[in-house]
Enzyme design. Sequence first.
Site, short mmCIF file in Angstrom:
data_model
loop_
_atom_site.label_atom_id
_atom_site.label_comp_id
_atom_site.label_asym_id
_atom_site.label_seq_id
_atom_site.Cartn_x
_atom_site.Cartn_y
_atom_site.Cartn_z
CD GLU A 256 -1.95 2.25 1.55
OE1 GLU A 256 -1.51 3.07 0.70
OE2 GLU A 256 -2.19 2.55 2.71
CB CYS A 291 -0.96 7.15 1.54
SG CYS A 291 -2.19 6.21 2.48
#
Length: 498
Positions: A256, A291
């Site tokens: 991720e 993110c």
Amino acid sequence: MSNTVTDAPVKTGLFIGGEVRDTAESLAIPDPAKPGVIVGHAASASREDVADAVAAAKAAFPAWSALSPQERAAQMAEAIAGIADDRDEDAAILSQENGKVRIEGWIDALVFEIRWNLALMLADEVDTGHTLPVIPGAIPVSTEVTYQALGVVTVIVPFNWPIAILGASLPHALLAGNTAIVKPPPSAPLATTRVIQRVAEKLPPGVLNVITGKDENMTGLIQNTDIAKVCFTGSVNGGKRIMELASKTLTRVTLELGGNDAAVFLEDAILDDTHLDRLYAAIYDTTGQICMNAKRVFVHRSRLDDLLAGLTERLEKAKLGYGLGEGTTMGPLHSPAQKAFVDEIIQEAKDAGADVREFGELPGGELEGGNFVRPAIVVDPDPALRVVTQEQFGPVIPIIPFDSEDEAVRLANDTWGGLCGSVWTADPAAATRVGSQLVCGYVWVNDHGATRLDLRAPFGGMKQSGIGREQGIEGVRAFQDTRAIATIDPAALAAMAH
């Protein structure tokens, strides 16, 4: 939430096979807001410590995986019980080592608990397989397709939301029947280690282990044939490095990674205080170090002034300061290197003649020289500038006008990443039409950011934003593989012989 501040320096050890282990060396953890101040010390594992953790997890795997998912869920529910009792102190420590404001540290730990409990709700689905029936005259077997745990898994989390991010994968891995080794971030390991150790102490020895230390001693968490999978959250370059290391032992990976998320404001976007507050949070929460934050804002040219006015009004109230300080709305960036990068891309935009607007004041006193950056917006920059093409991971955002929906979709997708995106419109049909064209793993409508993520839904990226999915039953399946057991049907076989 009390105003707990930990006066005594924090010290954390390793947790291997149900026992705390001290190490000869330790990591000194600096305060990103106060130059020269050390928040605490974390154990620094040797390669032998790492090998011991893998061995402990391997030894615990047969008994743990032999339990039913419901039995594992029951033990995991007991292990998380009471985790909030020390949350004020956990949050204060995380604020000091990470730089984020206190409430974010508190939410970081809360989200871990929520994700853990949501994972336990999937217990009845974990082992649910299906049967492939006999096909007379063609396939004379019936086949049970079931699921099996992988073995020992490593979960590596980053500095920005370390405890919350752990909750997106660790409970799913354990519920699926795997045993785990958690590696907190070397620059901010203290709060995460504390939280995970309290959970691990209530599970059978070896089921959950914690390793902190220098990255060069950690290859054994990836390149060991007893490690079945590595789940890594971090930068794109970090993910490439993990994949490269994992290739030597064919260790599976979930990655991720970063994002360059687009928020797309159509002509009919609602720009009231509620929506502008959401946008501001989507950009500037955690000083831009998330993110899934918005990294590029595309707005219909007719709404550009409205959007700029709304963001400006909020930026004028930003107060840079210590994460535990009264009234602070924005803390420092986590590392000097990140501050240098963000300063550089803002300066590059200025040098290129872009319309750069900066807000707030850099704090002085004991915070002088901390990793602070004044929040900024860059209006209609050249699309080749790094503030547009790269993930800023800081408090600066490009605001880019467009003239048509097709142009907006093309610009939004013209990037290396594809983690998340958002569409802002009063028209549900337009939201679906544009949202379904965004090349990313998760799309919000009239919102954006971590605070509104559905923690039940699969989460992960497209393109260079990663591989695989976390959360939900998809997150459990990421830590399993199928097993097919085929049984011959004598009658069907006999019929085929004629």
